[in-house]
Design a protein around this motif. Structure first.
Motif, short mmCIF file in Angstrom:
data_model
loop_
_atom_site.label_atom_id
_atom_site.label_comp_id
_atom_site.label_asym_id
_atom_site.label_seq_id
_atom_site.Cartn_x
_atom_site.Cartn_y
_atom_site.Cartn_z
N ASP A 110 -7.99 -46.87 36.19
CA ASP A 110 -7.59 -47.95 35.28
C ASP A 110 -6.39 -47.53 34.43
N LEU A 111 -6.38 -46.28 33.98
CA LEU A 111 -5.26 -45.80 33.15
C LEU A 111 -3.95 -45.75 33.95
N ARG A 112 -4.04 -45.51 35.25
CA ARG A 112 -2.82 -45.52 36.08
C ARG A 112 -2.22 -46.91 36.11
N ALA A 113 -3.07 -47.92 36.17
CA ALA A 113 -2.59 -49.30 36.22
C ALA A 113 -2.23 -49.84 34.84
N HIS A 114 -2.80 -49.26 33.78
CA HIS A 114 -2.57 -49.71 32.40
C HIS A 114 -2.31 -48.48 31.52
N PRO A 115 -1.08 -47.95 31.53
CA PRO A 115 -0.79 -46.66 30.90
C PRO A 115 -1.00 -46.58 29.39
N GLU A 116 -0.97 -47.68 28.68
CA GLU A 116 -1.24 -47.66 27.23
C GLU A 116 -2.32 -48.69 26.97
N VAL B 285 -6.51 -37.76 60.37
CA VAL B 285 -7.15 -38.63 59.38
C VAL B 285 -6.44 -38.50 58.03
N ILE B 286 -6.05 -37.30 57.63
CA ILE B 286 -5.31 -37.12 56.37
C ILE B 286 -3.99 -37.87 56.42
N ALA B 287 -3.30 -37.83 57.55
CA ALA B 287 -2.03 -38.57 57.69
C ALA B 287 -2.26 -40.08 57.55
N LEU B 288 -3.34 -40.58 58.14
CA LEU B 288 -3.65 -42.01 58.01
C LEU B 288 -4.00 -42.37 56.57
N LEU B 289 -4.78 -41.52 55.92
CA LEU B 289 -5.13 -41.76 54.51
C LEU B 289 -3.89 -41.73 53.63
N ASP B 290 -2.98 -40.80 53.91
CA ASP B 290 -1.74 -40.71 53.15
C ASP B 290 -0.91 -41.98 53.31
N LYS B 291 -0.82 -42.47 54.54
CA LYS B 291 -0.08 -43.71 54.80
C LYS B 291 -0.71 -44.88 54.05
N LEU B 292 -2.04 -44.96 54.10
CA LEU B 292 -2.75 -46.02 53.39
C LEU B 292 -2.54 -45.91 51.88
N ALA B 293 -2.59 -44.70 51.36
CA ALA B 293 -2.40 -44.49 49.92
C ALA B 293 -1.01 -44.92 49.46
N HIS B 294 -0.01 -44.73 50.30
CA HIS B 294 1.35 -45.15 49.94
C HIS B 294 1.52 -46.67 50.02
N ARG B 295 0.69 -47.32 50.82
CA ARG B 295 0.76 -48.78 50.93
C ARG B 295 -0.07 -49.46 49.85
N LEU B 296 -1.21 -48.86 49.52
CA LEU B 296 -2.13 -49.43 48.53
C LEU B 296 -2.07 -48.57 47.28
N THR B 297 -1.19 -48.90 46.39
CA THR B 297 -0.99 -48.16 45.15
C THR B 297 -1.89 -48.72 44.06
N PRO B 298 -1.97 -48.08 42.88
CA PRO B 298 -2.78 -48.66 41.79
C PRO B 298 -2.36 -50.09 41.44
N GLY B 299 -1.10 -50.43 41.65
CA GLY B 299 -0.64 -51.80 41.41
C GLY B 299 -1.24 -52.81 42.36
N SER B 300 -1.72 -52.34 43.51
CA SER B 300 -2.34 -53.25 44.49
C SER B 300 -3.57 -53.94 43.90
N VAL B 301 -4.35 -53.21 43.13
CA VAL B 301 -5.55 -53.78 42.53
C VAL B 301 -5.17 -54.88 41.54
N ALA B 302 -4.12 -54.65 40.78
CA ALA B 302 -3.66 -55.64 39.80
C ALA B 302 -3.26 -56.94 40.50
N ARG B 303 -2.71 -56.85 41.70
CA ARG B 303 -2.31 -58.05 42.43
C ARG B 303 -3.51 -58.86 42.89
N LEU B 304 -4.68 -58.25 42.99
CA LEU B 304 -5.88 -58.95 43.42
C LEU B 304 -6.47 -59.82 42.31
N ARG B 305 -6.12 -59.53 41.09
CA ARG B 305 -6.71 -60.26 39.94
C ARG B 305 -5.98 -61.54 39.67
#
Length: 149
Positions: A42-48, A129-149
């Protein structure tokens, strides 16, 4: 894959992440790693922000958020200061410099817990698997969750 499978995958990945966190030398804690990681997310998406705002967004009790904030502050991950709009509240901010504890956590390897979860010791499979997770992590950033709201 459907929504249930995606949710269950997320829980599995969260557990693997928890198992990857170094815990040596931190002593017993009343706050779970999972709670701390939810607050960090949550702090990554809302720094203050404030404890009350984190609690409202995450659904965690304020006492759990406060305990997680205390742990993060002790680790040097965050700092707090009085809220200028309401001096009774504390604003939570990222620490200006990376603490040794945060650097240790961020550099913790995931290969061991991932290998255990996958049921394999094949370094090629684990690396894939680590390479796939890394790729997914770069596509789905903390800002991705904010876009769902």
């Amino acid at each position: 894959m459907d929504g249930v499978e995606l949710f269950l995958l997320g829980r599995t990945l969260m557990k693997i992440g928890e198992e990857s966190m170094p815990t040596e030398g931190i002593g017993p804690r009343t706050t779970s790693v999972r709670t701390v990681l939810i607050v960090v997310s949550d702090l990554r998406a809302h720094p203050e922000t404030t404890v009350g705002e984190v609690a409202a967004r995450t659904g965690l009790p304020q006492s759990a958020v406060s305990a997680a904030v205390a742990r993060l502050k002790e680790a040097g991950s965050i700092v707090t200061e009085p809220d200028p709009a309401d001096r009774r509240r504390q604003v939570i901010k990222h620490a200006p410099e990376l603490s040794a504890r945060v650097a240790e956590v961020r550099s913790a390897p995931i290969e061991g817990p991932l290998a255990t979860a996958l049921g394999t010791t094949d370094p090629d499979e684990i690396g894939e698997v680590i390479a796939l997770l890394d790729k997914l992590a770069h596509r789905l950033t903390p800002g991705s969750v904010a876009r769902l709201r």
